[in-house]
Design a protein around this motif. Sequence first.
Motif, PDB file in Angstrom:
ATOM      1  N   MET A   1       3.301  -2.837   8.866  1.00 19.94           N
ATOM      2  CA  MET A   1       2.216  -1.960   8.435  1.00 19.94           C
ATOM      3  C   MET A   1       2.348  -0.615   9.140  1.00 19.94           C
ATOM      4  SD  MET A   1      -0.860  -4.779   8.652  1.00 19.94           S
ATOM      5  CE  MET A   1      -1.985  -4.049   7.468  1.00 19.94           C
ATOM      6  N   VAL A   2       1.688   0.391   8.587  1.00 18.15           N
ATOM      7  CA  VAL A   2       1.602   1.690   9.249  1.00 18.15           C
ATOM      8  C   VAL A   2       0.140   1.914   9.598  1.00 18.15           C
ATOM      9  CG1 VAL A   2       1.876   4.179   9.019  1.00 18.15           C
ATOM     10  CG2 VAL A   2       3.614   2.649   8.085  1.00 18.15           C
TER      11      VAL A   2
ATOM     12  N   PRO B   1      -6.536   0.791   1.998  1.00 19.17           N
ATOM     13  CA  PRO B   1      -5.943  -0.507   2.317  1.00 19.17           C
ATOM     14  C   PRO B   1      -6.925  -1.631   1.982  1.00 19.17           C
ATOM     15  CG  PRO B   1      -6.468   0.702   4.339  1.00 19.17           C
ATOM     16  CD  PRO B   1      -6.766   1.614   3.193  1.00 19.17           C
ATOM     17  N   PRO B   2      -6.444  -2.875   1.873  1.00 22.68           N
ATOM     18  CA  PRO B   2      -7.300  -3.991   1.454  1.00 22.68           C
ATOM     19  C   PRO B   2      -8.589  -4.149   2.266  1.00 22.68           C
ATOM     20  CG  PRO B   2      -5.017  -4.679   1.468  1.00 22.68           C
ATOM     21  CD  PRO B   2      -5.058  -3.297   2.050  1.00 22.68           C
ATOM     22  N   VAL B   3      -8.522  -4.024   3.582  1.00 23.74           N
ATOM     23  CA  VAL B   3      -9.730  -4.210   4.389  1.00 23.74           C
ATOM     24  C   VAL B   3     -10.796  -3.196   3.993  1.00 23.74           C
ATOM     25  CG1 VAL B   3     -10.680  -4.069   6.725  1.00 23.74           C
ATOM     26  CG2 VAL B   3      -8.564  -5.295   6.342  1.00 23.74           C
ATOM     27  N   CYS B   4     -10.398  -1.956   3.792  1.00 24.40           N
ATOM     28  CA  CYS B   4     -11.360  -0.912   3.430  1.00 24.40           C
ATOM     29  C   CYS B   4     -11.920  -1.115   2.026  1.00 24.40           C
ATOM     30  CB  CYS B   4     -10.715   0.466   3.523  1.00 24.40           C
ATOM     31  SG  CYS B   4     -10.153   0.890   5.190  1.00 24.40           S
TER      32      CYS B   4
ATOM     33  N   ASP C   1       0.842  -1.204   0.000  1.00 25.53           N
ATOM     34  CA  ASP C   1       0.000   0.000   0.000  1.00 25.53           C
ATOM     35  C   ASP C   1       0.873   1.248   0.000  1.00 25.53           C
ATOM     36  OD1 ASP C   1      -2.442  -1.426   0.236  1.00 25.53           O
ATOM     37  OD2 ASP C   1      -2.304  -1.438   2.417  1.00 25.53           O
ATOM     38  N   LEU C   2       1.887   1.246   0.868  1.00 25.80           N
ATOM     39  CA  LEU C   2       2.759   2.421   0.982  1.00 25.80           C
ATOM     40  C   LEU C   2       3.503   2.692  -0.320  1.00 25.80           C
ATOM     41  CD1 LEU C   2       4.184   1.795   4.557  1.00 25.80           C
ATOM     42  CD2 LEU C   2       2.476   3.511   3.888  1.00 25.80           C
ATOM     43  N   ALA C   3       4.040   1.636  -0.936  1.00 27.48           N
ATOM     44  CA  ALA C   3       4.761   1.813  -2.195  1.00 27.48           C
ATOM     45  C   ALA C   3       3.810   2.312  -3.288  1.00 27.48           C
ATOM     46  CB  ALA C   3       5.423   0.505  -2.617  1.00 27.48           C
TER      47      ALA C   3
END
Length: 196
Positions: free
Chosen positions: A76-77, A102-105, A47-49
């Motif tokens: 994770m952040v 992020p994936p969960v969202c 996600d960050l990248a």
Amino acid sequence: MLAEFQIINDPLRPSICTNLCSVCCRNTNEGKKIGCCSYEPEFCLFDLAFIYLHYPDIYKLILEKGSIIKGFNGIMVEMKVGLNHCPFASDLGCILPKDALPPVCRLYICREAAIFGPPILEDRFDDYFSSEEYHLNIYLNSKLTLETGVTNSGLHNFILQYSETVKNMIAEINRDNPPIETFSKEITIENFGLIL
């Protein structure tokens, strides 16, 4: 009310959308967010990248305000800012671009909403673990050295070091016109949220 669902089958950043989030009975309680948006989002290395490459201002905010944790998806952040809700949640919904979530969202729909959608919704989050983004995240976690711990500046340097590699890997994935599945169902708004 027409309950609407949209499944975007992006091979890199798949997502599910529903209009039921905007009318969630758990969304507010005396000014406090108590639905899904009451949680702090957790951004994995991929996600960050990805956000660094596509949304540098958002990336900067996440790295400045977030806390590094070891989560379900490796390093994770977490955007834990002392609020009672996600810092990206507004009265109009999430202010993040859909593919920056992020994936969960992006892939989780609560039971209260999913009951009105197609059965396939329940399996969508599990699909994440066989996705391209999950494999890219595993790759990045395998390259991160944890011997001395991870600091925000160290994490930033790591993202800088691997951003070109990630960019090239993403370029190999055809994301043009991903298939979109839509589903709608007429519901009585009073029935939404009864499964609490």
